[in-house]
Design an enzyme around this catalytic site. Sequence first.
Site, PDB file in Angstrom:
ATOM      1  N   ASP A  36      19.134 -92.075  64.242  1.00  0.00           N
ATOM      2  CA  ASP A  36      20.297 -90.783  64.284  1.00  0.00           C
ATOM      3  C   ASP A  36      19.667 -90.098  63.240  1.00  0.00           C
ATOM      4  O   ASP A  36      19.539 -90.564  62.045  1.00  0.00           O
ATOM      5  CB  ASP A  36      21.451 -91.153  64.397  1.00  0.00           C
ATOM      6  CG  ASP A  36      22.478 -89.903  64.522  1.00  0.00           C
ATOM      7  OD1 ASP A  36      21.943 -89.180  65.170  1.00  0.00           O
ATOM      8  OD2 ASP A  36      23.869 -90.205  64.154  1.00  0.00           O
ATOM      9  N   ASN A  85      17.739 -86.800  63.340  1.00  0.00           N
ATOM     10  CA  ASN A  85      16.384 -86.187  63.187  1.00  0.00           C
ATOM     11  C   ASN A  85      16.753 -84.503  63.317  1.00  0.00           C
ATOM     12  O   ASN A  85      16.244 -83.877  62.302  1.00  0.00           O
ATOM     13  CB  ASN A  85      15.819 -86.311  64.706  1.00  0.00           C
ATOM     14  CG  ASN A  85      15.169 -87.415  64.960  1.00  0.00           C
ATOM     15  OD1 ASN A  85      15.069 -88.306  63.862  1.00  0.00           O
ATOM     16  ND2 ASN A  85      14.653 -87.824  66.007  1.00  0.00           N
ATOM     17  N   TRP A 103      18.076 -83.587  59.869  1.00  0.00           N
ATOM     18  CA  TRP A 103      16.910 -83.593  58.828  1.00  0.00           C
ATOM     19  C   TRP A 103      16.096 -82.242  58.900  1.00  0.00           C
ATOM     20  O   TRP A 103      15.537 -81.749  58.276  1.00  0.00           O
ATOM     21  CB  TRP A 103      15.974 -84.824  58.907  1.00  0.00           C
ATOM     22  CG  TRP A 103      14.951 -85.036  57.883  1.00  0.00           C
ATOM     23  CD1 TRP A 103      15.229 -85.474  56.853  1.00  0.00           C
ATOM     24  CD2 TRP A 103      13.556 -84.524  58.139  1.00  0.00           C
ATOM     25  NE1 TRP A 103      13.861 -85.506  56.251  1.00  0.00           N
ATOM     26  CE2 TRP A 103      13.061 -84.959  56.651  1.00  0.00           C
ATOM     27  CE3 TRP A 103      12.970 -83.515  59.023  1.00  0.00           C
ATOM     28  CZ2 TRP A 103      11.432 -84.334  56.537  1.00  0.00           C
ATOM     29  CZ3 TRP A 103      11.411 -83.235  58.736  1.00  0.00           C
ATOM     30  CH2 TRP A 103      10.851 -83.596  57.511  1.00  0.00           C
ATOM     31  N   ARG A 116      15.503 -78.012  64.370  1.00  0.00           N
ATOM     32  CA  ARG A 116      15.722 -79.501  64.803  1.00  0.00           C
ATOM     33  C   ARG A 116      14.474 -79.976  65.331  1.00  0.00           C
ATOM     34  O   ARG A 116      14.447 -81.281  65.153  1.00  0.00           O
ATOM     35  CB  ARG A 116      16.957 -79.299  65.795  1.00  0.00           C
ATOM     36  CG  ARG A 116      18.308 -79.001  65.643  1.00  0.00           C
ATOM     37  CD  ARG A 116      19.303 -79.067  66.683  1.00  0.00           C
ATOM     38  NE  ARG A 116      19.437 -80.373  67.290  1.00  0.00           N
ATOM     39  CZ  ARG A 116      20.072 -81.225  66.739  1.00  0.00           C
ATOM     40  NH1 ARG A 116      20.822 -81.099  65.646  1.00  0.00           N
ATOM     41  NH2 ARG A 116      20.042 -82.392  67.476  1.00  0.00           N
ATOM     42  N   HIS A 128      12.575 -83.901  64.839  1.00  0.00           N
ATOM     43  CA  HIS A 128      12.201 -85.043  66.152  1.00  0.00           C
ATOM     44  C   HIS A 128      10.646 -85.252  65.746  1.00  0.00           C
ATOM     45  O   HIS A 128      10.448 -86.457  66.038  1.00  0.00           O
ATOM     46  CB  HIS A 128      12.341 -84.364  67.457  1.00  0.00           C
ATOM     47  CG  HIS A 128      13.624 -84.184  67.717  1.00  0.00           C
ATOM     48  ND1 HIS A 128      14.835 -85.068  67.738  1.00  0.00           N
ATOM     49  CD2 HIS A 128      14.549 -83.103  68.345  1.00  0.00           C
ATOM     50  CE1 HIS A 128      16.012 -84.824  68.269  1.00  0.00           C
ATOM     51  NE2 HIS A 128      15.904 -83.714  68.333  1.00  0.00           N
ATOM     52  N   TRP A 138      21.507 -85.494  77.580  1.00  0.00           N
ATOM     53  CA  TRP A 138      21.121 -84.234  78.557  1.00  0.00           C
ATOM     54  C   TRP A 138      21.985 -83.122  78.312  1.00  0.00           C
ATOM     55  O   TRP A 138      21.784 -81.984  78.837  1.00  0.00           O
ATOM     56  CB  TRP A 138      21.341 -84.873  80.291  1.00  0.00           C
ATOM     57  CG  TRP A 138      20.431 -85.767  80.552  1.00  0.00           C
ATOM     58  CD1 TRP A 138      20.956 -87.144  80.912  1.00  0.00           C
ATOM     59  CD2 TRP A 138      19.085 -85.627  80.704  1.00  0.00           C
ATOM     60  NE1 TRP A 138      19.739 -87.817  81.311  1.00  0.00           N
ATOM     61  CE2 TRP A 138      18.604 -86.846  81.285  1.00  0.00           C
ATOM     62  CE3 TRP A 138      18.095 -84.649  80.698  1.00  0.00           C
ATOM     63  CZ2 TRP A 138      17.377 -87.210  81.555  1.00  0.00           C
ATOM     64  CZ3 TRP A 138      16.946 -84.965  80.925  1.00  0.00           C
ATOM     65  CH2 TRP A 138      16.426 -86.131  81.388  1.00  0.00           C
ATOM     66  N   LEU A 173       4.334-107.855  70.158  1.00  0.00           N
ATOM     67  CA  LEU A 173       5.555-107.288  69.833  1.00  0.00           C
ATOM     68  C   LEU A 173       5.898-106.572  71.194  1.00  0.00           C
ATOM     69  O   LEU A 173       5.421-105.989  72.171  1.00  0.00           O
ATOM     70  CB  LEU A 173       5.495-106.469  68.827  1.00  0.00           C
ATOM     71  CG  LEU A 173       6.581-105.234  68.885  1.00  0.00           C
ATOM     72  CD1 LEU A 173       7.905-105.906  68.163  1.00  0.00           C
ATOM     73  CD2 LEU A 173       6.056-104.220  67.623  1.00  0.00           C
ATOM     74  N   GLU A 192      24.242-108.414  63.641  1.00  0.00           N
ATOM     75  CA  GLU A 192      24.580-107.784  62.150  1.00  0.00           C
ATOM     76  C   GLU A 192      24.365-106.454  62.225  1.00  0.00           C
ATOM     77  O   GLU A 192      23.116-106.091  62.519  1.00  0.00           O
ATOM     78  CB  GLU A 192      23.610-108.561  61.121  1.00  0.00           C
ATOM     79  CG  GLU A 192      23.907-110.116  61.171  1.00  0.00           C
ATOM     80  CD  GLU A 192      25.088-110.533  61.035  1.00  0.00           C
ATOM     81  OE1 GLU A 192      26.057-109.761  60.242  1.00  0.00           O
ATOM     82  OE2 GLU A 192      25.676-111.844  61.482  1.00  0.00           O
TER      83      GLU A 192
HETATM   84  C1  FPP Z   1      18.863 -88.459  67.175  1.00  0.00           C
HETATM   85  O1  FPP Z   1      19.034 -87.637  66.365  1.00  0.00           O
HETATM   86  C2  FPP Z   1      17.624 -88.807  67.842  1.00  0.00           C
HETATM   87  C3  FPP Z   1      17.206 -88.518  69.171  1.00  0.00           C
HETATM   88  C4  FPP Z   1      18.243 -88.047  70.234  1.00  0.00           C
HETATM   89  C5  FPP Z   1      15.681 -88.750  69.527  1.00  0.00           C
HETATM   90  C6  FPP Z   1      14.959 -89.649  68.911  1.00  0.00           C
HETATM   91  C7  FPP Z   1      13.624 -89.392  69.116  1.00  0.00           C
HETATM   92  C8  FPP Z   1      12.643 -89.573  68.051  1.00  0.00           C
HETATM   93  C9  FPP Z   1      12.984 -90.663  67.095  1.00  0.00           C
HETATM   94  C10 FPP Z   1      11.056 -89.069  68.289  1.00  0.00           C
HETATM   95  C11 FPP Z   1      10.598 -89.336  69.425  1.00  0.00           C
HETATM   96  C12 FPP Z   1      10.424 -90.916  69.758  1.00  0.00           C
HETATM   97  C13 FPP Z   1       9.629 -91.239  70.566  1.00  0.00           C
HETATM   98  C14 FPP Z   1       9.366 -92.416  70.789  1.00  0.00           C
HETATM   99  C15 FPP Z   1       8.549 -90.282  71.403  1.00  0.00           C
HETATM  100  P1  FPP Z   1      19.539 -86.299  66.511  1.00  0.00           P
HETATM  101  O2  FPP Z   1      18.946 -85.255  67.143  1.00  0.00           O
HETATM  102  O3  FPP Z   1      20.988 -86.576  67.227  1.00  0.00           O
HETATM  103  O4  FPP Z   1      20.223 -85.999  65.096  1.00  0.00           O
HETATM  104  P2  FPP Z   1      21.654 -85.170  64.714  1.00  0.00           P
HETATM  105  O5  FPP Z   1      22.697 -86.383  64.772  1.00  0.00           O
HETATM  106  O6  FPP Z   1      21.116 -84.766  63.198  1.00  0.00           O
HETATM  107  O7  FPP Z   1      21.736 -84.179  65.505  1.00  0.00           O
END
Ligand code: FPP
Length: 224
Positions: free
Chosen positions: A12, A14, A17, A25, A29, A61, A122, A191
């Site tokens: 969480d 992305n 950040w 945004r 990602h 979605w 893995l 954990e």
């Molecule tokens: C949550 O952050 C993240 C996601 C919904 C997407 C996760 C995707 C990746 C880490 C990159 C792509 C991965 C692969 C394997 C191709 P958020 O967008 O909800 O962040 P926020 O809470 O700050 O809005």
Amino acid sequence: MNPLNHVAIIMDGNGRWGLKNKNSRNAGHKAGLITVEKIIKETIKNKIGYLTLFAFSTENWKRPKKEINYLFNLLENFLVNKIEDLHKQNIRLKILGLKKFSRKLNKLLNNSEKKTSKNTRLQINLALNYGSKSELISAFKKIQTTKTKINEKNLNRYLQTKNIPDPDILIRTGNTKRLSNFLLWQLAYSEIFFEKKLWPAFNEKDYNRIIKEYKKIKRNFGKI
Ligand code: FPP
């Protein structure tokens, strides 16, 4: 010291950040994917058998179409460019969730799973269009149609995580303390580590600190 066989991660932060550092945004990602690659490497170094990553929930979605498209493009490119490399490293890829994407992405996901299905170093479980409640409901429905008993063993058999040990550790980055419909049954005795850092800022050092802390915990599983 506790054995460590399975780490699950809610990646969480992305979006936050990306907005803070690049005013976008989607840039978050893109940076998040770099963290994914770092954590895969570190998981191998630590000889952990399973890594489950929550990449897209059934609730995601509801995001703007532009962001959803960006995420799936990122995933497509990742698979096209990296699956051979993952395969050579003896890594298995498994998708958790309902594969209801574009025909192209469905095919890519199926081929990636098939190609790597015999790999043993893995197993990466990528949760995509995944929701724990609907996973549980369909498992119960399957039990009902087979007219078998409702018990732990039978439920485990019909979950998508069949044959995967329950996570020992759950990490959630992004300074939020909730499970967001992720592996609700499977996390019963995990954990849990809630991390303040946003996913793109999370690094190998943070990961190893958590692993070290986990190994010292006295896990009781209900006993004393
Ligand atoms: C949550 O952050 C993240 C996601 C919904 C997407 C996760 C995707 C990746 C880490 C990159 C792509 C991965 C692969 C394997 C191709 P958020 O967008 O909800 O962040 P926020 O809470 O700050 O809005």
